[in-house]
Write an enzyme that holds these catalytic residues in place. Structure first.
Site, PDB file in Angstrom:
ATOM      1  CB  ALA A 117      -8.198  12.143 -11.698  1.00  0.00           C
ATOM      2  CG  HIS A 118      -3.904  10.512  -9.986  1.00  0.00           C
ATOM      3  ND1 HIS A 118      -4.263  11.815  -9.742  1.00  0.00           N
ATOM      4  CD2 HIS A 118      -3.952   9.892  -8.796  1.00  0.00           C
ATOM      5  CE1 HIS A 118      -4.505  11.966  -8.471  1.00  0.00           C
ATOM      6  NE2 HIS A 118      -4.338  10.817  -7.865  1.00  0.00           N
ATOM      7  CG  ASN A 119      -3.407   5.736 -10.030  1.00  0.00           C
ATOM      8  OD1 ASN A 119      -2.822   6.740  -9.660  1.00  0.00           O
ATOM      9  ND2 ASN A 119      -2.779   4.648 -10.386  1.00  0.00           N
TER      10      ASN A 119
ATOM     11  CB  SER B  36      -7.756   6.104  -6.804  1.00  0.00           C
ATOM     12  OG  SER B  36      -6.401   6.474  -6.863  1.00  0.00           O
TER      13      SER B  36
ATOM     14  NE  ARG C 275       3.039   9.880 -16.875  1.00  0.00           N
ATOM     15  CZ  ARG C 275       3.313   9.634 -18.165  1.00  0.00           C
ATOM     16  NH1 ARG C 275       2.883  10.447 -19.103  1.00  0.00           N
ATOM     17  NH2 ARG C 275       4.042   8.593 -18.520  1.00  0.00           N
TER      18      ARG C 275
END
Lengths: 331, 331, 331
Positions: free
Chosen positions: C230-232, C250, C209
């Protein structure tokens, strides 16, 4: 079962031949029988097409004149195959408890397992908690699952096999066809996974089912954790593979190979018997001689790596440049 | 408990000494006590053998004269150890619900968890749905499991630990011995996993149990998703490891290391404190100085890579050739 | 809801402004509204700080004079953010069966699923056995989960999505802040995962998330097995990614990319549309032109690799040396 006419309708194909023929399944053009549909993706397979025993073949109009049987003529054979494959995928209908048709020998089934229709489990097995074994799976004797294992439809697992927690056997292969708008269509994988005797499979390892034939893990194979085995891979007897390794679709590994951790083996390769591949290497071509192979960048202090990085990408230019310089000097 | 005579029979060993001795477990030759069996794989360990306190040692006849205690003499010590290890592996006997002997503090256990004999769980923990915690596991306070976590027999987990969904702790190590026919025999891993306080473990990460001693994850360690930690690995305090990384057996990482994603670290290495390894690098030798390390091929357009590929595999020849040319010119 | 004064107390911050303000959540300094808290990590964001609509901002005293709103002044902003994020993380309160507030259309839910508060599932879905769907998750129509899938709080999944066995969607991102003693503090990830239509997600793949915003998997994306997102991360439409690949935090991938197996893509990158990255390559910088990219060491016999290894790490020195030699000869 669908008639050839129905199938033509599903994929918007031009039907050439007997629309009333009942089609029971899909197989490769070399293996299909008179009740099966096949497909030919390019002229490379013209010879197989000419001698096919298939009830019908999906093909491009270019190949129609070489087709000795009924045909479904389409513009994009790969896409048509992807779309039609789903009509032959058995539907999962069982979702609760142990189906009454399952035949389970003198084995222990832990709590919260879901076991589907016509599953067969031999004697002396232990199936860990929260595992799911889908319809048609056959498991031999003295096979042991840790908790949270998932085995999907029709996979076959031999005797004395151990499957560690979280492993997934029989997930769909990663096969997709693109339509004219650039959208992917999954191919339903109609093969399964066949695992021999005395095999061990590590935690959270995934083994995909084959497209038409089965993915095969032969007897004595050892698979560590977090390994990915793609559709139609064949792994020969007593080959051992360390953790985090991935083997792409339709690659065949020989017997007694030892594959290190985090090795990547690309698709459609043949690796012969008795090959050692050291950890982290990439295998991107066939290996035809037994032996010990490596392909990694050595580790070095980051600053040193920054200095050589630019030269690494210019090796051809450096070599050519130095050669010219040398030649000029000589002249 | 087995007598030494029984054990000799299991592995077809020649018994030298007191066959009536009761053996309670296996330990390394340096650590074993008088009720334990040990083994010596090569002459490298002769010194340890001479001073062992073990009740008995599995060894090759070459080493018998150096053995101060009872001996099981075999042709292949590694194979004999693999075979005998299974006699000391505790059998899982619990498969349903929460065993009455489990001691669970003021903690929440979600649905469908299976919790084995003599498990201890402290206060303030949350165990997510469909998790399995096997016999003898000890969990501290305020530890949180997402759903579908599996912790196998006798692992120890500290306080304030978070374990993400699908993680597997305590799976068997990937240790196998080959017999004379080329068939693999799994080693039963009799150690467990010991996890300190304030550790976080990512989704679908797997941590294997040790062979005789425990795999150790010290306090403050951060493990991302899909990481593989092999048997007998030791990870020092506050080391952080990014996703997809794999660490092979018996490697020790220091404190405060930062290991990037998809790094591969081979077995039996020592990595000192305060080491940074950049993503995708391979660590294939000890690291004795703190610092920042890298070893990857830079990314480039595929055509460029094809041009340099041939030179990459011939670097030694190029260098030698250019040196000779230069020398010739000079002369 | 916490007052700004309470929040200042939690993280030992100096409160500048209205301590009675009720804070409902955290958002980036550019996106936050008057009921939200934000944070500024460095002077790079001074411009955003000056125009922020946030109710309050966590910042270092150096930036206080540029802050147009209430402030929480701390020595280590990143650490303060990590610590305070946990106060805004919704607590899981449901652990058993299907919560009465869940709205489930004409869909099949297999055995042992745990479905949380306010979950919405459309029509024609199948949720496999032993799956967990946490509070607030929204799932569209005709979406199919194999067994043992975990979807954590508030994730959104579209129509015609397939999720293979063991996949985890919405696990916490790997974000940690270090305190002055060298101990890590996890950041509670308050964003979720948003998955479009016609997406397929492979077995044991994990999708973290987002920190404040959502990780995004756009429509038509294909993810194979054992992938880490991974996140973002944002993955554009119809991009396909093969097994064992990892994408760090990201990073944004464009549309129609094809990423091979076991590729590693580091964090905070932009990969444009229509990029092909071949298997096992590392992407460590932005890709701004469509095309086909590679970066791996070729495989070779191990002995050959040992011969070139030393030269690989000295390429800069070799080149410089040869150039000097050439120059000397010329002179």
């Amino acid at each position: 079962m669908h008639t050839l006419k129905e199938l033509a309708g599903f994929i918007d194909a031009k039907l050439v031949g007997n629309g009333g023929l009942e089609i029971a399944g899909i197989a490769s053009v070399a293996a299909a029988n008179g009740n099966q549909l096949s497909y030919v993706i390019s002229k490379k397979y013209t010879k197989d097409l000419k001698s096919t025993q298939a009830g019908a073949v999906i093909l491009h109009s270019d190949l129609l004149s070489d087709c000795p049987t009924n045909a479904l003529v389409v513009a994009d054979v790969h896409l048509a195959f992807a779309q039609i494959s789903h009509y032959f995928k058995p539907k999962t209908t069982h979702f609760h408890g142990i189906h009454p048709s399952a035949k389970i020998g003198n084995s222990k089934i832990a709590e919260n397992c879901v076991i589907g229709e016509n599953v067969t489990i031999g004697d002396g097995c232990e199936i860990g908690a929260n595992s799911t074994i889908s319809a048609g799976v056959v498991i031999g004797n003295n096979t042991n699952f840790q908790p949270n294992v998932v085995v999907l439809e029709n996979c076959k697992i031999g005797n004395n096999v151990t499957v560690a927690a979280g492993a997934v056997i029989g997930s769909e292969g990663f096969g997709n066809a693109k339509d004219s708008k650039g959208n992917w269509h999954s191919i339903a994988h109609l093969g399964s996974v066949e695992i021999g005797d005395n095999v061990s499979i590590g935690a959270n390892t995934t083994i995909d089912r084959g497209t038409l034939e089965d993915t095969q893990i032969h007897s004595g194979v050892r698979l560590d954790n977090l390994i990915h085995i793609a559709h139609n891979v064949i792994i020969g007897e007593n080959t051992a593979i360390a953790a985090n390794t991935g083997i792409a679709g339709s690659t065949t590994l020989g017997k007694r190979c030892m594959i290190g951790g985090m090795v990547g083996i690309v698709g459609h390769l043949n690796i012969c018997d008795d090959v050692i591949v050291n950890a982290k290497s990439t295998v991107d071509k066939d290996i035809k001689s037994a032996g010990n192979y490596t392909g990694i960048m050595p580790l070095m202090p980051h600053k040193q790596w920054q200095n050589i990085g630019i030269w690494l990408t210019k090796l051809d230019k450096i070599t050519r440049y130095l050669n010219i310089k040398l030649k000029n000097l000589k002249d």
